[in-house]
Motif scaffolding. Structure first.
Motif, PDB file in Angstrom:
ATOM      1  N   PRO A   1       0.835  -1.209   0.000  1.00 46.23           N
ATOM      2  CA  PRO A   1       0.000   0.000   0.000  1.00 46.23           C
ATOM      3  C   PRO A   1       0.863   1.251   0.000  1.00 46.23           C
ATOM      4  O   PRO A   1       1.902   1.297   0.642  1.00 46.23           O
ATOM      5  N   LYS A   2       0.441   2.241  -0.750  1.00 48.71           N
ATOM      6  CA  LYS A   2       1.188   3.492  -0.848  1.00 48.71           C
ATOM      7  C   LYS A   2       0.656   4.482   0.179  1.00 48.71           C
ATOM      8  O   LYS A   2      -0.545   4.605   0.364  1.00 48.71           O
ATOM      9  N   ALA A   3       1.565   5.180   0.838  1.00 47.73           N
ATOM     10  CA  ALA A   3       1.177   6.184   1.816  1.00 47.73           C
ATOM     11  C   ALA A   3       0.809   7.469   1.083  1.00 47.73           C
ATOM     12  O   ALA A   3       1.518   7.900   0.186  1.00 47.73           O
ATOM     13  N   GLU A   4      -0.297   8.049   1.450  1.00 46.46           N
ATOM     14  CA  GLU A   4      -0.707   9.319   0.870  1.00 46.46           C
ATOM     15  C   GLU A   4      -0.861  10.332   1.998  1.00 46.46           C
ATOM     16  O   GLU A   4      -1.450  10.035   3.021  1.00 46.46           O
ATOM     17  N   PHE A   5      -0.297  11.505   1.801  1.00 48.47           N
ATOM     18  CA  PHE A   5      -0.321  12.537   2.821  1.00 48.47           C
ATOM     19  C   PHE A   5      -0.916  13.806   2.260  1.00 48.47           C
ATOM     20  O   PHE A   5      -0.746  14.123   1.104  1.00 48.47           O
ATOM     21  N   THR A   6      -1.590  14.547   3.110  1.00 47.69           N
ATOM     22  CA  THR A   6      -1.959  15.909   2.762  1.00 47.69           C
ATOM     23  C   THR A   6      -0.832  16.782   3.267  1.00 47.69           C
ATOM     24  O   THR A   6       0.081  16.298   3.944  1.00 47.69           O
ATOM     25  N   GLU A   7      -0.889  18.071   2.981  1.00 51.26           N
ATOM     26  CA  GLU A   7       0.188  18.942   3.427  1.00 51.26           C
ATOM     27  C   GLU A   7       0.228  19.090   4.942  1.00 51.26           C
ATOM     28  O   GLU A   7       1.178  19.601   5.490  1.00 51.26           O
ATOM     29  N   PHE A   8      -0.796  18.602   5.660  1.00 49.17           N
ATOM     30  CA  PHE A   8      -0.839  18.771   7.108  1.00 49.17           C
ATOM     31  C   PHE A   8      -0.625  17.479   7.878  1.00 49.17           C
ATOM     32  O   PHE A   8      -0.637  17.475   9.078  1.00 49.17           O
ATOM     33  N   ASP A   9      -0.410  16.365   7.199  1.00 51.71           N
ATOM     34  CA  ASP A   9      -0.247  15.087   7.875  1.00 51.71           C
ATOM     35  C   ASP A   9       1.138  14.874   8.450  1.00 51.71           C
ATOM     36  O   ASP A   9       1.339  14.017   9.283  1.00 51.71           O
ATOM     37  N   LEU A  10       2.117  15.600   7.978  1.00 48.14           N
ATOM     38  CA  LEU A  10       3.490  15.359   8.381  1.00 48.14           C
ATOM     39  C   LEU A  10       3.896  16.266   9.532  1.00 48.14           C
ATOM     40  O   LEU A  10       3.569  17.431   9.550  1.00 48.14           O
ATOM     41  N   GLY A  11       4.592  15.707  10.480  1.00 47.84           N
ATOM     42  CA  GLY A  11       5.103  16.509  11.584  1.00 47.84           C
ATOM     43  C   GLY A  11       4.074  16.706  12.680  1.00 47.84           C
ATOM     44  O   GLY A  11       2.946  16.259  12.604  1.00 47.84           O
ATOM     45  N   GLU A  12       4.497  17.410  13.723  1.00 48.01           N
ATOM     46  CA  GLU A  12       3.636  17.632  14.876  1.00 48.01           C
ATOM     47  C   GLU A  12       2.710  18.819  14.664  1.00 48.01           C
ATOM     48  O   GLU A  12       1.760  19.009  15.394  1.00 48.01           O
TER      49      GLU A  12
ATOM     50  N   ASP B   1       0.180  21.534  12.380  1.00 48.84           N
ATOM     51  CA  ASP B   1      -0.773  21.607  11.275  1.00 48.84           C
ATOM     52  C   ASP B   1      -0.274  22.577  10.216  1.00 48.84           C
ATOM     53  O   ASP B   1      -0.996  22.912   9.296  1.00 48.84           O
ATOM     54  N   LEU B   2       0.944  23.040  10.346  1.00 48.57           N
ATOM     55  CA  LEU B   2       1.502  24.028   9.429  1.00 48.57           C
ATOM     56  C   LEU B   2       2.469  23.357   8.468  1.00 48.57           C
ATOM     57  O   LEU B   2       3.345  22.614   8.881  1.00 48.57           O
ATOM     58  N   SER B   3       2.279  23.622   7.188  1.00 47.00           N
ATOM     59  CA  SER B   3       3.164  23.031   6.195  1.00 47.00           C
ATOM     60  C   SER B   3       4.394  23.908   5.987  1.00 47.00           C
ATOM     61  O   SER B   3       4.355  25.110   6.223  1.00 47.00           O
ATOM     62  N   THR B   4       5.450  23.291   5.536  1.00 47.99           N
ATOM     63  CA  THR B   4       6.657  24.022   5.173  1.00 47.99           C
ATOM     64  C   THR B   4       6.490  24.463   3.727  1.00 47.99           C
ATOM     65  O   THR B   4       6.308  23.635   2.840  1.00 47.99           O
ATOM     66  N   LEU B   5       6.529  25.752   3.506  1.00 49.43           N
ATOM     67  CA  LEU B   5       6.351  26.294   2.171  1.00 49.43           C
ATOM     68  C   LEU B   5       7.629  26.071   1.370  1.00 49.43           C
ATOM     69  O   LEU B   5       8.712  26.409   1.817  1.00 49.43           O
ATOM     70  N   LYS B   6       7.482  25.509   0.187  1.00 48.79           N
ATOM     71  CA  LYS B   6       8.641  25.184  -0.638  1.00 48.79           C
ATOM     72  C   LYS B   6       8.914  26.245  -1.702  1.00 48.79           C
ATOM     73  O   LYS B   6       9.997  26.306  -2.242  1.00 48.79           O
ATOM     74  N   ASN B   7       7.937  27.058  -2.008  1.00 50.63           N
ATOM     75  CA  ASN B   7       8.059  28.064  -3.061  1.00 50.63           C
ATOM     76  C   ASN B   7       7.411  29.364  -2.594  1.00 50.63           C
ATOM     77  O   ASN B   7       6.760  29.393  -1.554  1.00 50.63           O
ATOM     78  N   VAL B   8       7.546  30.411  -3.389  1.00 54.72           N
ATOM     79  CA  VAL B   8       6.843  31.651  -3.045  1.00 54.72           C
ATOM     80  C   VAL B   8       5.362  31.518  -3.367  1.00 54.72           C
ATOM     81  O   VAL B   8       4.536  32.177  -2.755  1.00 54.72           O
TER      82      VAL B   8
END
Length: 181
Positions: free
Chosen positions: A33-44, A46-53
């Motif tokens: 099974p493949k893991a699928e994440f939303t931008e808020f599933d990773l880390g402690e 609910d804030l995503s790390t912005l990769k671009n402007v």
């Protein structure tokens, strides 16, 4: 002599069989099974790390529109040192207040130069029908909450209502840049 050949053949089959089993163990199981994440599933957070402007988590912009917005923002930053981030999102995770989410997202990602506090983040959601402009302390001296609200209400929202998300953001950024100089 026959016994000698039998031993050689038997040992050959045994060693090649072990190599075959070993290779099979090293192969990646494509049926896993493949893991699928939303931008808020990773880390402690609910804030995503912005990769671009320009971070288009709702996929509202075309590649060309993303490139145009990125170029506009990068050129402005070269000219003024002011930093801008654009974020479209589907969810604010465990947050209940969209405005607080936008402020925390901007702070979490360090939009703006620390010593100048010259950042501006536009966070919006087609799904949630929300938008917020978050400014750094240095930015807020020029682009007050009243100015940001006016740009949202008179420039960005009318385009959003027509489904023109790119046009709304582009016009809004251009207006904010003009007032920020």
């Amino acid at each position: 002599m026959k016994l000698f050949f039998k031993i050689i053949i038997l040992s050959f089959l045994t060693t090649s069989g072990c190599k075959l089993q070993q290779n099979e163990k090293n192969e990646i199981n494509t049926n896993a099974p493949k893991a699928e994440f939303t931008e808020f599933d990773l880390g402690e957070s609910d804030l995503s790390t912005l990769k671009n402007v320009v971070n288009d988590y709702e996929s509202l912009f075309t590649i060309e529109q993303l490139e145009k917005l990125t170029l506009l923002i990068r050129e402005y930053e070269k000219k003024t040192s002011n930093q801008i981030a654009i974020v479209s999102i589907k969810s604010i995770g465990k947050y209940t207040d969209f405005s607080q989410f936008a402020i925390d997202l901007s702070n979490y990602n360090g939009v703006g130069q620390k010593e100048k506090n010259n950042g501006l983040t536009i966070v919006f959601s087609k799904t949630l029908k929300k938008i917020r402009i978050s400014t750094g302390v240095g930015t807020e001296q020029v682009l007050t909450d009243e100015i940001c609200e006016e740009v949202i209400e008179k420039t960005i929202i009318p385009e959003f209502k027509k489904g023109e998300y790119y046009l709304g953001i582009e016009k809004g950024i251009t207006e904010l840049m003009t007032k920020w100089e």
